[in-house]
Motif scaffolding. Structure first.
Motif, short mmCIF file in Angstrom:
data_model
loop_
_atom_site.label_atom_id
_atom_site.label_comp_id
_atom_site.label_asym_id
_atom_site.label_seq_id
_atom_site.Cartn_x
_atom_site.Cartn_y
_atom_site.Cartn_z
N PRO A 115 0.80 -1.23 0.00
CA PRO A 115 0.00 0.00 0.00
C PRO A 115 0.82 1.27 0.00
CG PRO A 115 -0.04 -1.04 2.17
CD PRO A 115 0.61 -2.01 1.24
N ALA A 157 -4.68 2.40 -2.96
CA ALA A 157 -5.92 2.97 -2.43
C ALA A 157 -6.56 3.96 -3.40
CB ALA A 157 -5.66 3.66 -1.09
N GLN A 158 -5.80 4.44 -4.38
CA GLN A 158 -6.31 5.38 -5.36
C GLN A 158 -6.84 4.69 -6.61
OE1 GLN A 158 -2.50 7.53 -5.55
NE2 GLN A 158 -3.56 9.35 -4.74
#
Length: 237
Positions: A115, A157-158
């Motif tokens: 991440p 996460a994007q």
């Protein structure tokens, strides 16, 4: 089985000399026992170079355990496992890790992207571990091949689930492994996105002339492979 030494930079691998070289996977009478539980029972499976094979079965059938044995992540309790000419049963843990590197790519249901790294960094890491020149540039090329050249500097996460799985495919295939395993690769995706991801995976497999083993409970997905092997209760049904 006759064996000859295959010297590497570190350690010694054992290569089987009486194995059909057209078979990239040659597993014979494989068993796996964990504690007192028989997980795999006398499984024999041969997979040809460039073939796509589905390991089909319900939860608990043994398909993921078989993948673990065939990738060297789990050691068989009995039988023999020859992968890309290497006798996995004769290798120590460090040698198995080196055998996997650059030889086996794995795509998992849960993506397992780091991440804190961008898409390009996630793909570059295995290339750097494999000693590839220009890992940074190669990572950009692999992401472009899966339609993500516009996402090089984005973090997991994007990105959407489908985009994250495409990054995972790029990461698995970047070192050009001759064998790719995909364990429930569409399990976390909706139907349309899952189909698009599999279209991409099959296209990349064909482009690289790789062997593809898909672990799935989805009959429709399994039917897209050249061959379907059904498992039940730790056996080939």
């Amino acid at each position: 089985m006759r064996v000859t030494d295959l010297a590497g930079n570190k350690g010694v691998f054992l290569m089987a000399t009486d194995t059909d070289t057209s078979m990239v996977i040659d597993a014979r009478d494989v068993t796996l026992t964990l504690g007192e539980t028989a997980v795999l029972r006398d499984i024999s499976l041969r997979v040809a170079r460039g073939e796509s094979v589905a390991l089909l079965g319900s939860s608990g059938s043994g398909k993921s355990s078989l993948m673990a044995v065939l990738t060297g992540l789990e050691r068989a309790s009995g039988g023999s496992v020859i992968v890309d000419g290497l006798d996995f049963g004769a290798l120590g843990e460090d040698e198995l890790a080196r055998a996997r590197r650059g030889r086996i790519g794995i795509v998992l249901q849960a993506f397992h992207l780091l991440p804190t790294m961008t898409a390009r960094e996630n793909v570059a890491v295995p290339l750097e571990l494999a000693g590839a020149a220009d890992a940074w540039g190669r990572a950009a090329e692999e992401l472009a091949a899966v339609g993500l050249s516009h996402r090089l500097d984005h973090y997991p996460a994007q990105m959407s689930g489908g985009e994250q799985q495409r990054v995972a495919i790029a990461r698995a295939l970047a070192p050009r492994p001759p064998i790719v395993f995909a364990d429930e690769p569409t399990g976390n995706l909706d139907t349309a996105t899952g189909a698009a991801v599999m279209d991409l995976l099959f296209a990349r497999q064909e482009a690289l002339a790789a062997t593809l083993v898909v672990i799935t409970h989805d009959h429709a997905l399994a039917a897209r492979c050249d061959r379907v092997v059904t498992l039940a209760d730790g056996r080939i049904a």
